[in-house]
Design a protein around this motif. Structure first.
Motif, PDB file in Angstrom:
ATOM      1  N   ILE A  69       0.835  -1.205   0.000  1.00  0.00           N
ATOM      2  CA  ILE A  69       0.000   0.000   0.000  1.00  0.00           C
ATOM      3  C   ILE A  69       0.870   1.254   0.000  1.00  0.00           C
ATOM      4  CG2 ILE A  69      -1.668   1.337   1.348  1.00  0.00           C
ATOM      5  CD1 ILE A  69      -2.849  -1.335   2.274  1.00  0.00           C
ATOM      6  N   SER A  70       1.935   1.251   0.804  1.00  0.00           N
ATOM      7  CA  SER A  70       2.817   2.416   0.872  1.00  0.00           C
ATOM      8  C   SER A  70       3.550   2.645  -0.441  1.00  0.00           C
ATOM      9  CB  SER A  70       3.835   2.235   2.009  1.00  0.00           C
ATOM     10  OG  SER A  70       3.193   2.099   3.252  1.00  0.00           O
ATOM     11  N   SER A  71       4.178   1.593  -0.966  1.00  0.00           N
ATOM     12  CA  SER A  71       4.994   1.744  -2.174  1.00  0.00           C
ATOM     13  C   SER A  71       4.138   2.018  -3.409  1.00  0.00           C
ATOM     14  CB  SER A  71       5.856   0.499  -2.399  1.00  0.00           C
ATOM     15  OG  SER A  71       5.066  -0.665  -2.512  1.00  0.00           O
ATOM     16  N   SER A  72       2.994   1.338  -3.531  1.00  0.00           N
ATOM     17  CA  SER A  72       2.147   1.543  -4.716  1.00  0.00           C
ATOM     18  C   SER A  72       1.520   2.936  -4.713  1.00  0.00           C
ATOM     19  CB  SER A  72       1.056   0.475  -4.787  1.00  0.00           C
ATOM     20  OG  SER A  72       0.183   0.556  -3.682  1.00  0.00           O
ATOM     21  N   THR A  73       1.189   3.463  -3.521  1.00  0.00           N
ATOM     22  CA  THR A  73       0.602   4.803  -3.446  1.00  0.00           C
ATOM     23  C   THR A  73       1.619   5.859  -3.853  1.00  0.00           C
ATOM     24  OG1 THR A  73      -0.881   4.120  -1.670  1.00  0.00           O
ATOM     25  CG2 THR A  73      -0.509   6.480  -1.941  1.00  0.00           C
ATOM     26  N   TRP A  74       2.813   5.773  -3.309  1.00  0.00           N
ATOM     27  CA  TRP A  74       3.843   6.743  -3.699  1.00  0.00           C
ATOM     28  C   TRP A  74       4.233   6.589  -5.164  1.00  0.00           C
ATOM     29  CZ3 TRP A  74       4.515  11.119  -1.815  1.00  0.00           C
ATOM     30  CH2 TRP A  74       4.452  11.376  -0.446  1.00  0.00           C
ATOM     31  N   ASN A  75       4.258   5.351  -5.645  1.00  0.00           N
ATOM     32  CA  ASN A  75       4.570   5.119  -7.056  1.00  0.00           C
ATOM     33  C   ASN A  75       3.552   5.822  -7.948  1.00  0.00           C
ATOM     34  OD1 ASN A  75       4.214   3.441  -9.686  1.00  0.00           O
ATOM     35  ND2 ASN A  75       6.192   2.767  -8.910  1.00  0.00           N
ATOM     36  N   ALA A  76       2.266   5.579  -7.673  1.00  0.00           N
ATOM     37  CA  ALA A  76       1.211   6.178  -8.493  1.00  0.00           C
ATOM     38  C   ALA A  76       1.175   7.690  -8.352  1.00  0.00           C
ATOM     39  CB  ALA A  76      -0.145   5.580  -8.106  1.00  0.00           C
ATOM     40  N   THR A  77       1.368   8.188  -7.131  1.00  0.00           N
ATOM     41  CA  THR A  77       1.307   9.636  -6.881  1.00  0.00           C
ATOM     42  C   THR A  77       2.418  10.376  -7.612  1.00  0.00           C
ATOM     43  OG1 THR A  77       0.312   9.288  -4.704  1.00  0.00           O
ATOM     44  CG2 THR A  77       1.357  11.420  -5.110  1.00  0.00           C
ATOM     45  N   LEU A  78       3.651   9.925  -7.430  1.00  0.00           N
ATOM     46  CA  LEU A  78       4.789  10.655  -7.979  1.00  0.00           C
ATOM     47  C   LEU A  78       4.895  10.516  -9.490  1.00  0.00           C
ATOM     48  CD1 LEU A  78       7.452   9.864  -5.227  1.00  0.00           C
ATOM     49  CD2 LEU A  78       6.263  12.028  -5.618  1.00  0.00           C
ATOM     50  N   ILE A  79       4.664   9.310 -10.014  1.00  0.00           N
ATOM     51  CA  ILE A  79       4.768   9.125 -11.468  1.00  0.00           C
ATOM     52  C   ILE A  79       3.674   9.894 -12.186  1.00  0.00           C
ATOM     53  CG2 ILE A  79       4.601   7.438 -13.334  1.00  0.00           C
ATOM     54  CD1 ILE A  79       6.110   5.472 -11.610  1.00  0.00           C
ATOM     55  N   SER A  80       2.459   9.862 -11.637  1.00  0.00           N
ATOM     56  CA  SER A  80       1.367  10.646 -12.224  1.00  0.00           C
ATOM     57  C   SER A  80       1.660  12.145 -12.128  1.00  0.00           C
ATOM     58  CB  SER A  80       0.056  10.322 -11.508  1.00  0.00           C
ATOM     59  OG  SER A  80      -0.988  11.157 -11.945  1.00  0.00           O
ATOM     60  N   MET A  81       2.251  12.561 -11.030  1.00  0.00           N
ATOM     61  CA  MET A  81       2.586  13.969 -10.834  1.00  0.00           C
ATOM     62  C   MET A  81       3.619  14.435 -11.853  1.00  0.00           C
ATOM     63  SD  MET A  81       3.688  15.647  -7.216  1.00  0.00           S
ATOM     64  CE  MET A  81       2.171  15.059  -6.448  1.00  0.00           C
ATOM     65  N   LEU A  82       4.618  13.593 -12.129  1.00  0.00           N
ATOM     66  CA  LEU A  82       5.627  13.941 -13.125  1.00  0.00           C
ATOM     67  C   LEU A  82       4.989  14.127 -14.499  1.00  0.00           C
ATOM     68  CD1 LEU A  82       8.596  11.580 -12.149  1.00  0.00           C
ATOM     69  CD2 LEU A  82       8.372  14.027 -11.715  1.00  0.00           C
ATOM     70  N   ASN A  83       4.016  13.278 -14.821  1.00  0.00           N
ATOM     71  CA  ASN A  83       3.332  13.388 -16.106  1.00  0.00           C
ATOM     72  C   ASN A  83       2.556  14.702 -16.192  1.00  0.00           C
ATOM     73  OD1 ASN A  83       2.290  12.191 -18.693  1.00  0.00           O
ATOM     74  ND2 ASN A  83       0.350  12.379 -17.593  1.00  0.00           N
ATOM     75  N   MET A  84       1.841  15.061 -15.116  1.00  0.00           N
ATOM     76  CA  MET A  84       1.065  16.301 -15.107  1.00  0.00           C
ATOM     77  C   MET A  84       1.953  17.535 -15.203  1.00  0.00           C
ATOM     78  SD  MET A  84      -2.212  15.965 -12.618  1.00  0.00           S
ATOM     79  CE  MET A  84      -1.271  15.707 -11.134  1.00  0.00           C
ATOM     80  N   LEU A  85       3.139  17.440 -14.632  1.00  0.00           N
ATOM     81  CA  LEU A  85       4.047  18.587 -14.622  1.00  0.00           C
ATOM     82  C   LEU A  85       4.874  18.700 -15.894  1.00  0.00           C
ATOM     83  CD1 LEU A  85       5.233  18.346 -10.917  1.00  0.00           C
ATOM     84  CD2 LEU A  85       3.746  20.101 -11.902  1.00  0.00           C
ATOM     85  N   GLY A  86       4.648  17.806 -16.837  1.00  0.00           N
ATOM     86  CA  GLY A  86       5.313  17.906 -18.131  1.00  0.00           C
ATOM     87  C   GLY A  86       6.541  17.043 -18.299  1.00  0.00           C
ATOM     88  N   PHE A  87       6.902  16.254 -17.279  1.00  0.00           N
ATOM     89  CA  PHE A  87       8.050  15.347 -17.398  1.00  0.00           C
ATOM     90  C   PHE A  87       7.552  14.003 -17.951  1.00  0.00           C
ATOM     91  CE2 PHE A  87       8.939  18.157 -13.721  1.00  0.00           C
ATOM     92  CZ  PHE A  87      10.027  18.844 -14.240  1.00  0.00           C
ATOM     93  N   ARG A  88       7.055  14.027 -19.188  1.00  0.00           N
ATOM     94  CA  ARG A  88       6.361  12.861 -19.739  1.00  0.00           C
ATOM     95  C   ARG A  88       7.306  11.682 -19.968  1.00  0.00           C
ATOM     96  NH1 ARG A  88       1.204  14.013 -21.112  1.00  0.00           N
ATOM     97  NH2 ARG A  88       0.620  16.191 -21.369  1.00  0.00           N
ATOM     98  N   ALA A  89       8.486  11.953 -20.504  1.00  0.00           N
ATOM     99  CA  ALA A  89       9.425  10.867 -20.791  1.00  0.00           C
ATOM    100  C   ALA A  89       9.813  10.136 -19.512  1.00  0.00           C
ATOM    101  CB  ALA A  89      10.666  11.414 -21.494  1.00  0.00           C
TER     102      ALA A  89
END
Length: 475
Positions: A112-132
């Motif tokens: 739960i801890s690792s999957s939540t941070w994984n989804a949060t941060l990777i999705s955040m990078l995409n929203m902020l324009g760091f798509r690659a």
């Protein structure tokens, strides 16, 4: 192209994971894995998702003012609290020896801890324009998860071992995303000021109503698994879930592509949500583009189910193709419901989403309980899921029409519906294909028929042309 390739690669790795899991795990152990995933989804949807959505809404603002890293520190405490609750829930629900129970609880907390941070941060990078970076980390997470799960399960063949490998892959992806995020995050101009993640008003008016809707959605998506395990056992649950998961992977790919390519145009058109005529036209265009496509995809999934089950899972599970058909109908209703729900988002009336999910959850649980109490075959549980999904969709259709008076393209929608029904009925008259070559030939033939129908509904579709004419950026 980069996003499409990344999503396709992730979907293929997910299918490979299902094939590997069914090769190592018996149906009973796969049923145990399904219960572990259900506990994870409960914590993810009910506890974490409402806060995560609040973060998504403010990511850009907090990034601009430099407060995002400090706000995420308090989020870490909440994630750990949710993970502890998930671990305690696993101790209560999953019957094991004391040693196995402790190990399972630790892995649940870890996942739960690792999957939540994984989804949060990777999705955040995409929203902020760091798509690659986002795409590379997503594919890396899926790849590492598959490899480590295979390594772990080689030494200990259990559902918890496979689950631990998935959690390890999530952790590596989360660490990579954190390092990238920390390197690029702007410094806060006021580092000593403690920035709150939530306010009391946001918690009561936004997060709690969303948590109720998400909890009801969880019942429809996976919460029913506890009831199925109670009445029919883990082995039957494993066969039941594998069919639904295969359909889910196919539909997840289709829906993600639709969201990626069409939704930016739609949200541009409804940005001025007070212009009711414009909102009505935009929603109608979105529905008339996607509904025919989704109906044809449902027909394709149903007709291809017997052949896909032989290709994508081990022989021990291939008889579960009927549950893949159930999954196709359930997923069709789910994605259509999601598409219709855009009316609530366009009107900023998300409380109206609670009733459709409540209706679906009530029908599913009621019918599964009745089927179990009368010792009926597990296929009746599949009918319960279909009934609940249809109930949700009908309620969603009526509720959303009261929000926005959209218009449907009767010709294209009716044509696609008739083709779907014809393909669905044809599954009972399919020839048996023995051998990889014959199975691939059958799938290619079925796909060709679906592709021709798809071409007809999209060719010069005025709704699609109108939707794609929106200008995403004014300058």
């Amino acid at each position: 192209m980069l996003i499409s390739i990344g999503r396709l690669a992730t979907a293929l790795i997910a299918l490979a994971s299902i094939r590997a899991a069914t090769s190592f795990l018996s149906p009973e152990k796969y049923g145990q894995l399904a219960i572990l995933i259900t506990i994870q989804m409960l914590c993810g949807l009910f506890l974490i998702n409402p806060i995560g959505q609040h973060i998504n809404l403010h990511t850009h603002t907090w990034w601009d003012d430099g407060s995002l890293p400090s706000r995420l520190k308090s989020y870490n405490y909440y994630i750990f609290f949710s993970a502890v609750l998930g671990a305690l829930l696993s101790v209560t629900i999953i019957p094991n020896s004391p040693t196995d129970t402790t190990y399972t609880a630790i892995i649940i907390l870890f996942m739960i801890s690792s999957s939540t941070w994984n989804a949060t941060l990777i999705s955040m990078l995409n929203m902020l324009g760091f798509r690659a970076a986002s795409i590379i980390l997503t594919v890396a997470t899926a790849t590492i998860s598959l490899i480590t799960s295979i390594i772990f399960i080689t030494f200990w063949k259990s559902a918890v071992s496979w689950f631990a490998g998935q959690a390890f892959g999530m952790l590596i992806g989360a660490i990579g995303a954190y390092l990238f995020f920390r390197h690029h995050a702007p410094a806060s101009p006021h580092p000593k000021i403690r920035n709150p993640l939530l306010t009391r008003k946001v918690l009561l008016t936004y997060c709690l109503p969303l948590a109720v809707a998400a909890g009801l959605m969880w019942v429809q998506l996976s919460g029913y698994r506890f009831v199925i395990e109670h009445f029919w056992g883990l082995s039957q649950l494993g066969l039941f879930v594998i069919g639904l998961q295969l359909s889910g992977q196919i539909w997840a790919l289709a829906e993600s592509l639709a969201v990626q390519f069409l939704y930016p145009f739609f949200f541009r058109l409804i940005s001025e949500h007070k212009n009711e005529e414009r909102v009505k036209q935009a929603l109608s265009d979105l529905l008339n583009t996607l509904i025919p496509v989704y109906l044809l995809l449902a027909g394709l999934t149903i007709l291809a189910a017997p052949y896909l089950m032989k290709l994508l899972v081990s022989a021990e599970y291939s008889s579960a193709w009927g549950f893949m058909i159930v999954g196709a109908v359930v997923e069709l209703c789910r994605v259509l419901g999601n598409t219709l729900s855009n009316a609530a988002h366009a009107k900023r009336e998300t409380k109206s989403l609670t009733l459709p999910y409540a209706a679906g959850a009530f029908v599913i649980l009621s019918l599964i309980f009745i089927s179990g109490e009368y010792n009926l075959d597990i296929s009746w549980a599949g009918l319960a899921l279909i009934s609940g999904a249809i109930s949700m969709l009908v309620t969603m259709l009526i509720t959303m029409y009261h929000q926005v008076k959209f218009k449907l393209d009767a010709l294209r929608c009716t044509y696609s519906l008739l083709v779907m029904i014809a393909m669905g009925l044809s599954v009972f008259y399919l020839p048996v294909a023995n051998g990889l070559q014959n199975e691939l030939l059958a799938l290619i033939s079925i796909s060709f028929v679906a592709a021709c129908s798809l071409f007809l509904v999209l060719w010069k579709n005025p709704a699609t042309i109108s939707l794609l004419s929106a200008q995403l950026r004014k300058i």
